[in-house]
Motif scaffolding. Structure first.
Motif, PDB file in Angstrom:
ATOM      1  N   ASN A  18      -7.535  -4.894  -6.251  1.00 16.45           N
ATOM      2  CA  ASN A  18      -6.660  -4.530  -5.163  1.00 16.45           C
ATOM      3  C   ASN A  18      -7.652  -3.595  -4.468  1.00 16.45           C
ATOM      4  OD1 ASN A  18      -4.489  -5.561  -6.420  1.00 16.45           O
ATOM      5  ND2 ASN A  18      -4.642  -4.013  -8.003  1.00 16.45           N
ATOM      6  N   VAL A  19      -7.166  -3.871  -2.867  1.00 12.18           N
ATOM      7  CA  VAL A  19      -7.895  -2.862  -2.274  1.00 12.18           C
ATOM      8  C   VAL A  19      -7.256  -1.551  -2.148  1.00 12.18           C
ATOM      9  CG1 VAL A  19      -8.137  -2.530   0.565  1.00 12.18           C
ATOM     10  CG2 VAL A  19      -8.137  -4.801  -0.505  1.00 12.18           C
ATOM     11  N   ARG A  20      -8.118  -0.544  -2.258  1.00 15.12           N
ATOM     12  CA  ARG A  20      -7.738   1.081  -2.410  1.00 15.12           C
ATOM     13  C   ARG A  20      -8.287   1.713  -1.039  1.00 15.12           C
ATOM     14  NH1 ARG A  20      -3.622   1.362  -5.998  1.00 15.12           N
ATOM     15  NH2 ARG A  20      -3.820   0.205  -7.391  1.00 15.12           N
ATOM     16  N   LEU A  21      -7.445   2.676  -0.835  1.00 16.72           N
ATOM     17  CA  LEU A  21      -8.021   3.541   0.510  1.00 16.72           C
ATOM     18  C   LEU A  21      -8.063   4.766  -0.173  1.00 16.72           C
ATOM     19  CD1 LEU A  21      -5.607   2.481   3.141  1.00 16.72           C
ATOM     20  CD2 LEU A  21      -7.754   1.716   2.912  1.00 16.72           C
ATOM     21  N   GLY A  22      -9.235   5.506   0.412  1.00 14.92           N
ATOM     22  CA  GLY A  22      -9.230   7.090  -0.119  1.00 14.92           C
ATOM     23  C   GLY A  22      -9.289   7.839   1.180  1.00 14.92           C
ATOM     24  N   ILE A  51      -3.044  -1.561   7.934  1.00  9.31           N
ATOM     25  CA  ILE A  51      -4.028  -2.362   8.299  1.00  9.31           C
ATOM     26  C   ILE A  51      -4.373  -3.080   6.996  1.00  9.31           C
ATOM     27  CG2 ILE A  51      -6.640  -2.429   8.797  1.00  9.31           C
ATOM     28  CD1 ILE A  51      -5.771  -0.246  11.071  1.00  9.31           C
ATOM     29  N   ALA A  52      -4.672  -2.186   5.703  1.00  9.83           N
ATOM     30  CA  ALA A  52      -5.071  -2.769   4.645  1.00  9.83           C
ATOM     31  C   ALA A  52      -4.022  -3.707   3.961  1.00  9.83           C
ATOM     32  CB  ALA A  52      -4.898  -1.520   3.470  1.00  9.83           C
ATOM     33  N   ARG A  53      -2.724  -3.498   4.238  1.00  4.91           N
ATOM     34  CA  ARG A  53      -1.684  -4.629   3.688  1.00  4.91           C
ATOM     35  C   ARG A  53      -1.867  -5.718   4.603  1.00  4.91           C
ATOM     36  NH1 ARG A  53       2.146   0.177   2.937  1.00  4.91           N
ATOM     37  NH2 ARG A  53       1.919   0.548   0.820  1.00  4.91           N
ATOM     38  N   SER A  54      -1.914  -5.680   5.779  1.00  4.54           N
ATOM     39  CA  SER A  54      -2.103  -6.606   6.618  1.00  4.54           C
ATOM     40  C   SER A  54      -3.438  -7.729   6.432  1.00  4.54           C
ATOM     41  CB  SER A  54      -1.887  -6.488   8.247  1.00  4.54           C
ATOM     42  OG  SER A  54      -0.840  -5.713   8.452  1.00  4.54           O
ATOM     43  N   HIS A  55      -4.295  -7.110   6.309  1.00  7.47           N
ATOM     44  CA  HIS A  55      -5.534  -7.920   6.049  1.00  7.47           C
ATOM     45  C   HIS A  55      -6.110  -7.775   4.665  1.00  7.47           C
ATOM     46  CE1 HIS A  55      -5.714  -8.064  10.560  1.00  7.47           C
ATOM     47  NE2 HIS A  55      -5.604  -6.812  10.597  1.00  7.47           N
ATOM     48  N   ALA A  56      -5.286  -7.634   3.735  1.00  8.67           N
ATOM     49  CA  ALA A  56      -5.828  -7.510   2.344  1.00  8.67           C
ATOM     50  C   ALA A  56      -6.717  -8.675   1.769  1.00  8.67           C
ATOM     51  CB  ALA A  56      -4.551  -7.456   1.251  1.00  8.67           C
ATOM     52  N   SER A  57      -6.471  -9.833   1.961  1.00 12.77           N
ATOM     53  CA  SER A  57      -7.590 -10.845   1.782  1.00 12.77           C
ATOM     54  C   SER A  57      -8.917 -10.914   2.253  1.00 12.77           C
ATOM     55  CB  SER A  57      -6.859 -12.282   1.887  1.00 12.77           C
ATOM     56  OG  SER A  57      -6.526 -12.626   3.144  1.00 12.77           O
ATOM     57  N   GLU A  79     -12.118  -9.770   0.299  1.00 10.00           N
ATOM     58  CA  GLU A  79     -13.495 -10.637   0.441  1.00 10.00           C
ATOM     59  C   GLU A  79     -14.608  -9.966   0.892  1.00 10.00           C
ATOM     60  OE1 GLU A  79     -14.777 -14.515   2.898  1.00 10.00           O
ATOM     61  OE2 GLU A  79     -12.697 -14.329   2.365  1.00 10.00           O
ATOM     62  N   ARG A  80     -14.467  -9.122   1.725  1.00  9.26           N
ATOM     63  CA  ARG A  80     -15.818  -8.280   2.245  1.00  9.26           C
ATOM     64  C   ARG A  80     -16.216  -7.376   1.313  1.00  9.26           C
ATOM     65  NH1 ARG A  80     -16.004  -7.144   7.953  1.00  9.26           N
ATOM     66  NH2 ARG A  80     -17.728  -6.058   7.229  1.00  9.26           N
ATOM     67  N   LEU A  81     -15.036  -6.841   0.620  1.00  8.33           N
ATOM     68  CA  LEU A  81     -15.512  -5.689  -0.097  1.00  8.33           C
ATOM     69  C   LEU A  81     -16.519  -6.361  -1.599  1.00  8.33           C
ATOM     70  CD1 LEU A  81     -12.253  -3.670  -0.093  1.00  8.33           C
ATOM     71  CD2 LEU A  81     -14.616  -2.737   0.748  1.00  8.33           C
ATOM     72  N   ARG A  82     -15.756  -7.358  -1.752  1.00  9.47           N
ATOM     73  CA  ARG A  82     -16.613  -8.197  -3.066  1.00  9.47           C
ATOM     74  C   ARG A  82     -18.026  -8.468  -2.606  1.00  9.47           C
ATOM     75  NH1 ARG A  82     -11.594 -11.681  -4.436  1.00  9.47           N
ATOM     76  NH2 ARG A  82     -10.749 -10.245  -6.111  1.00  9.47           N
ATOM     77  N   GLN A  83     -18.329  -8.872  -1.344  1.00 10.59           N
ATOM     78  CA  GLN A  83     -19.522  -9.435  -0.840  1.00 10.59           C
ATOM     79  C   GLN A  83     -20.423  -8.090  -0.635  1.00 10.59           C
ATOM     80  OE1 GLN A  83     -18.603 -10.853   3.045  1.00 10.59           O
ATOM     81  NE2 GLN A  83     -18.153 -12.827   2.235  1.00 10.59           N
ATOM     82  N   LEU A  84     -19.871  -6.898  -0.161  1.00  7.03           N
ATOM     83  CA  LEU A  84     -20.516  -5.371  -0.165  1.00  7.03           C
ATOM     84  C   LEU A  84     -20.752  -4.873  -1.262  1.00  7.03           C
ATOM     85  CD1 LEU A  84     -18.695  -4.106   3.251  1.00  7.03           C
ATOM     86  CD2 LEU A  84     -21.349  -5.311   2.839  1.00  7.03           C
TER      87      LEU A  84
END
Length: 89
Positions: free
Chosen positions: A27-31, A47-53, A57-62
């Motif tokens: 899951n995408v998390r914000l700090g 923004i995180a909810r609207s663009h979660a997928s 994907e970008r966070l997994r790549q990074l």
């Protein structure tokens, strides 16, 4: 806000100064630091909810997940737990 539509990850990190990562469940998390205002936090969450997928994907790549190590050594989870960030999403 146009940058958010083009690259939500860069907008969250550069403009809103959020720490964005994946938790153990993917899951995408914000700090946020204690200096962030409520308006910035709510904007970032939207923004995180609207663009979660896309963010996921970008966070997994990074390699930005809880299990990934930061350049200075501690894991991201340790950095968030011990540092100035408070997970909100």
């Amino acid at each position: 806000m146009m940058e958010a539509c083009q690259d939500p990850l860069m907008y969250l990190v550069d403009s809103l100064c959020c720490n964005v990562y994946l938790d153990g469940g993917g899951n995408v998390r914000l700090g946020f630091s204690r200096r962030h205002g409520l308006a910035d936090m709510m904007t970032a969450q939207g923004i995180a909810r609207s663009h979660a997928s896309l963010l996921r994907e970008r966070l997994r790549q990074l390699g930005r997940s809880v299990d990934a190590s930061l350049p200075d050594g501690p894991s991201l989870a340790e950095h968030v737990a011990l540092g100035p960030f408070c997970p909100l999403v």
